[in-house]
Design a protein around this motif. Structure first.
Motif, PDB file in Angstrom:
ATOM      1  N   GLN A   1       0.683  -1.347  -0.184  1.00  0.00           N
ATOM      2  CA  GLN A   1      -0.202  -0.170   0.138  1.00  0.00           C
ATOM      3  C   GLN A   1       0.839   1.455  -0.099  1.00  0.00           C
ATOM      4  O   GLN A   1       1.721   1.635   0.870  1.00  0.00           O
ATOM      5  CB  GLN A   1      -0.744  -0.116   1.246  1.00  0.00           C
ATOM      6  CG  GLN A   1      -2.203   1.002   1.078  1.00  0.00           C
ATOM      7  CD  GLN A   1      -3.266   0.293   1.807  1.00  0.00           C
ATOM      8  OE1 GLN A   1      -3.481   0.254   2.880  1.00  0.00           O
ATOM      9  NE2 GLN A   1      -4.279  -0.163   0.939  1.00  0.00           N
ATOM     10  N   LEU A   2       0.724   2.077  -1.046  1.00  0.00           N
ATOM     11  CA  LEU A   2       1.547   3.550  -0.907  1.00  0.00           C
ATOM     12  C   LEU A   2       0.534   4.693  -0.757  1.00  0.00           C
ATOM     13  O   LEU A   2      -0.773   4.328  -1.135  1.00  0.00           O
ATOM     14  CB  LEU A   2       1.810   3.620  -2.469  1.00  0.00           C
ATOM     15  CG  LEU A   2       2.572   2.177  -2.999  1.00  0.00           C
ATOM     16  CD1 LEU A   2       2.985   2.617  -4.649  1.00  0.00           C
ATOM     17  CD2 LEU A   2       3.790   1.872  -2.046  1.00  0.00           C
ATOM     18  N   TYR A   3       1.115   5.666  -0.165  1.00  0.00           N
ATOM     19  CA  TYR A   3       0.173   7.027  -0.042  1.00  0.00           C
ATOM     20  C   TYR A   3       0.830   7.928  -0.768  1.00  0.00           C
ATOM     21  O   TYR A   3       1.692   8.440  -0.682  1.00  0.00           O
ATOM     22  CB  TYR A   3       0.561   7.105   1.737  1.00  0.00           C
ATOM     23  CG  TYR A   3      -0.311   6.388   2.341  1.00  0.00           C
ATOM     24  CD1 TYR A   3      -1.559   6.612   2.812  1.00  0.00           C
ATOM     25  CD2 TYR A   3       0.357   5.091   2.634  1.00  0.00           C
ATOM     26  CE1 TYR A   3      -2.134   5.542   3.669  1.00  0.00           C
ATOM     27  CE2 TYR A   3      -0.269   3.871   3.328  1.00  0.00           C
ATOM     28  CZ  TYR A   3      -1.900   4.326   3.883  1.00  0.00           C
ATOM     29  OH  TYR A   3      -2.300   3.457   4.807  1.00  0.00           O
ATOM     30  N   PHE A   4      -0.140   8.471  -1.727  1.00  0.00           N
ATOM     31  CA  PHE A   4      -0.063   9.489  -2.662  1.00  0.00           C
ATOM     32  C   PHE A   4      -0.971  10.778  -2.177  1.00  0.00           C
ATOM     33  O   PHE A   4      -2.065  10.656  -1.926  1.00  0.00           O
ATOM     34  CB  PHE A   4      -0.345   9.265  -3.840  1.00  0.00           C
ATOM     35  CG  PHE A   4       0.758   7.977  -4.593  1.00  0.00           C
ATOM     36  CD1 PHE A   4       2.103   8.309  -4.558  1.00  0.00           C
ATOM     37  CD2 PHE A   4       0.013   6.875  -4.961  1.00  0.00           C
ATOM     38  CE1 PHE A   4       3.000   7.462  -5.248  1.00  0.00           C
ATOM     39  CE2 PHE A   4       1.076   5.884  -5.211  1.00  0.00           C
ATOM     40  CZ  PHE A   4       2.277   6.158  -5.523  1.00  0.00           C
ATOM     41  N   PRO A   5      -0.404  11.939  -2.383  1.00  0.00           N
ATOM     42  CA  PRO A   5      -1.262  13.314  -1.919  1.00  0.00           C
ATOM     43  C   PRO A   5      -2.326  13.185  -3.069  1.00  0.00           C
ATOM     44  O   PRO A   5      -1.973  12.893  -4.215  1.00  0.00           O
ATOM     45  CB  PRO A   5      -0.192  14.302  -2.219  1.00  0.00           C
ATOM     46  CG  PRO A   5       1.201  13.759  -1.645  1.00  0.00           C
ATOM     47  CD  PRO A   5       0.972  12.445  -2.300  1.00  0.00           C
ATOM     48  N   SER A   6      -3.360  13.766  -2.810  1.00  0.00           N
ATOM     49  CA  SER A   6      -4.379  14.023  -3.734  1.00  0.00           C
ATOM     50  C   SER A   6      -4.104  14.990  -4.797  1.00  0.00           C
ATOM     51  O   SER A   6      -3.011  15.640  -4.528  1.00  0.00           O
ATOM     52  CB  SER A   6      -5.690  14.252  -3.158  1.00  0.00           C
ATOM     53  OG  SER A   6      -5.570  15.228  -2.231  1.00  0.00           O
ATOM     54  N   SER A   7      -4.942  15.437  -5.666  1.00  0.00           N
ATOM     55  CA  SER A   7      -4.512  16.084  -6.878  1.00  0.00           C
ATOM     56  C   SER A   7      -4.613  17.722  -6.025  1.00  0.00           C
ATOM     57  O   SER A   7      -3.612  18.531  -6.705  1.00  0.00           O
ATOM     58  CB  SER A   7      -5.608  16.241  -7.812  1.00  0.00           C
ATOM     59  OG  SER A   7      -7.046  16.499  -7.445  1.00  0.00           O
ATOM     60  N   THR A   8      -5.269  17.939  -5.101  1.00  0.00           N
ATOM     61  CA  THR A   8      -5.029  19.145  -4.399  1.00  0.00           C
ATOM     62  C   THR A   8      -3.998  19.126  -3.376  1.00  0.00           C
ATOM     63  O   THR A   8      -3.834  20.215  -2.787  1.00  0.00           O
ATOM     64  CB  THR A   8      -6.444  19.559  -3.788  1.00  0.00           C
ATOM     65  OG1 THR A   8      -6.705  18.429  -2.753  1.00  0.00           O
ATOM     66  CG2 THR A   8      -7.817  19.422  -4.755  1.00  0.00           C
ATOM     67  N   GLY A   9      -3.618  18.047  -3.035  1.00  0.00           N
ATOM     68  CA  GLY A   9      -2.587  18.112  -1.639  1.00  0.00           C
ATOM     69  C   GLY A   9      -3.434  18.123  -0.570  1.00  0.00           C
ATOM     70  O   GLY A   9      -2.731  18.369   0.573  1.00  0.00           O
ATOM     71  N   ARG A  10      -4.802  18.071  -0.332  1.00  0.00           N
ATOM     72  CA  ARG A  10      -5.296  18.078   0.956  1.00  0.00           C
ATOM     73  C   ARG A  10      -5.199  16.931   1.705  1.00  0.00           C
ATOM     74  O   ARG A  10      -5.249  17.154   2.849  1.00  0.00           O
ATOM     75  CB  ARG A  10      -6.798  18.690   0.594  1.00  0.00           C
ATOM     76  CG  ARG A  10      -7.190  19.879  -0.028  1.00  0.00           C
ATOM     77  CD  ARG A  10      -8.529  19.708  -0.776  1.00  0.00           C
ATOM     78  NE  ARG A  10      -9.617  19.442   0.354  1.00  0.00           N
ATOM     79  CZ  ARG A  10     -10.278  20.350   1.178  1.00  0.00           C
ATOM     80  NH1 ARG A  10      -9.953  21.456   0.942  1.00  0.00           N
ATOM     81  NH2 ARG A  10     -11.107  19.854   1.765  1.00  0.00           N
ATOM     82  N   MET A  11      -5.121  15.844   1.199  1.00  0.00           N
ATOM     83  CA  MET A  11      -5.045  14.646   1.939  1.00  0.00           C
ATOM     84  C   MET A  11      -4.215  13.444   1.183  1.00  0.00           C
ATOM     85  O   MET A  11      -3.969  13.667  -0.056  1.00  0.00           O
ATOM     86  CB  MET A  11      -6.520  14.128   2.433  1.00  0.00           C
ATOM     87  CG  MET A  11      -7.254  13.739   1.089  1.00  0.00           C
ATOM     88  SD  MET A  11      -9.250  13.815   1.363  1.00  0.00           S
ATOM     89  CE  MET A  11      -9.423  15.549   1.741  1.00  0.00           C
ATOM     90  N   LEU A  12      -4.041  12.489   1.858  1.00  0.00           N
ATOM     91  CA  LEU A  12      -3.353  11.489   1.527  1.00  0.00           C
ATOM     92  C   LEU A  12      -4.373  10.422   1.077  1.00  0.00           C
ATOM     93  O   LEU A  12      -5.383   9.951   1.727  1.00  0.00           O
ATOM     94  CB  LEU A  12      -2.266  10.910   2.354  1.00  0.00           C
ATOM     95  CG  LEU A  12      -1.262  11.725   2.697  1.00  0.00           C
ATOM     96  CD1 LEU A  12      -0.159  10.882   3.693  1.00  0.00           C
ATOM     97  CD2 LEU A  12      -0.419  12.007   1.513  1.00  0.00           C
ATOM     98  N   VAL A  13      -4.032   9.414  -0.186  1.00  0.00           N
ATOM     99  CA  VAL A  13      -4.865   8.427  -0.691  1.00  0.00           C
ATOM    100  C   VAL A  13      -3.962   7.119  -0.795  1.00  0.00           C
ATOM    101  O   VAL A  13      -3.027   6.948  -1.434  1.00  0.00           O
ATOM    102  CB  VAL A  13      -5.582   8.933  -2.112  1.00  0.00           C
ATOM    103  CG1 VAL A  13      -6.280   7.853  -2.817  1.00  0.00           C
ATOM    104  CG2 VAL A  13      -6.115  10.224  -2.262  1.00  0.00           C
TER     105      VAL A  13
END
Length: 346
Positions: A211-223
């Motif tokens: 499982q990897l954690y990437f910032p959302s397109s807005t940078g508001r949260m991690l997906v």
């Protein structure tokens, strides 16, 4: 990959015990010395907290953290840590927050997200021996399309698998066992919560997943994204995949610069040290640097035995800013503090 290894929020039982202990300590301290400064209460569980410290402490004895799952504009399920009133039925209360309603929809929209369960849906929940059986009322059959149907099932399963008492989830709908739902979603088996936001539904012999954690397109949260790999599912593999970044058409953001390299990953006595090349500092100093650092930490922390995550740059220790050192993923209060306002969703 074992389910829920990515989870950094503290266990509910631990929270309750710690709140009671802290309340007792506060009373004693005040009785002994009125002008004594009461130290900030720590909320760490050494077996569960793999980062350096927690920057957001519980502030009310009548609340507790729980993780709900919402849908974002790209079709991902996003875990959000929320503080809710204490209740004996915390699991059902968590699911109720994901049902479409005026209040729930507004709470999700303030984060730029959407609720996942059709309006009016009620839950009958039974948990025993690590198995949760959840019966959704007939309103759950009113999903608008196959995508919404799948997101509903997966979000409910993921939310329940957040609890230490749940290893797998099975479904009933309106009191009946079903093999498929209206739009064809397969609900015949048990869900274990270990394949959140799969990049590819195809599996091959000899493959594993991380499982990897990437910032959302807005940078508001991690997906969180589940990626298939053809090597050992360990910390080194996960960080190497994180350095590669998300798929180009994913709608997610790379947490690290393209030229950032990984010099090595070591683990000793539960402490993981990740050594990056100097280009790492570009991400650390960027406006979205906090999320980049968290992406590294949460990705590394998913594996059993990891108690602490440290970062080095060209072999020199790097101390992340305090704001990056959180044990809770996507806290709703933090997101609304730094990104206020209601976000219009398509």
């Amino acid at each position: 990959m074992k389910k829920r290894n990515w989870k950094l929020n503290i266990r509910r039982v631990d929270v309750e015990r710690m709140l009671i202990l802290c309340a007792s300590a506060l009373v004693v301290a005040l009785a002994l010395r009125q002008d004594q400064t009461v130290p900030t209460r720590q909320t760490q569980d050494i077996e569960k907290i793999p980062v350096l410290s927690d920057t957001t402490l519980l502030t009310a004895a009548d609340t507790q953290p729980t993780v709900v799952y919402y849908q974002d504009g790209e079709g991902y399920l996003v875990p959000v840590t929320r503080q809710i009133d204490k209740t004996d039925g915390i699991a059902k209360a968590t699911l109720n927050l994901m049902v479409q309603s005026s209040a729930n929809d507004l709470a999700a929209a303030r984060l730029g997200l959407k609720t996942t369960v059709p309006e009016g849906t009620k839950f009958d929940l039974d948990i025993a021996d690590g198995k949760a059986r959840v019966d959704l009322s007939k309103e759950a059959l009113n999903c608008a399309n196959a995508e919404q149907e799948t997101l509903m099932v997966q979000s409910v399963a993921q939310a329940l698998c957040e609890f230490d008492s749940v290893d797998e989830v099975s479904f009933l709908f309106d009191g009946q066992k079903r093999s498929k739902l209206t739009w064809g979603t397969d609900v015949s088996g048990a869900f274990t919560g270990d394949s959140l936001n799969l990049e590819s539904v195809e599996t091959m012999a000899g493959s594993n997943s991380v499982q990897l954690y990437f910032p959302s397109s807005t940078g508001r949260m991690l997906v969180p994204v589940t990626r298939t790999v053809f090597s050992d599912a360990d910390v080194t593999t996960a960080i190497l995949e994180l350095v590669k970044g998300p798929k180009k058409d994913s709608g997610l953001t790379a947490p690290l610069p393209d030229d950032c390299g990984l010099l090595g990953v070591t683990m000793k006595d539960g402490v993981v040290t990740i050594n990056f090349t100097k280009e790492f500092m570009e991400a650390a100093k960027a406006e979205t640097g906090i999320q980049s650092l968290r992406a590294v930490m949460f990705t590394a922390a998913q594996f059993p035995g990891v108690k602490q995550v440290k970062i080095a740059v060209e072999g020199e220790p790097y101390q992340p800013p305090e704001a990056a050192q959180t044990t809770f993923l996507n806290q709703d209060t933090e997101i609304m503090t730094y990104y206020p306002g209601v976000i219009e969703m398509d």
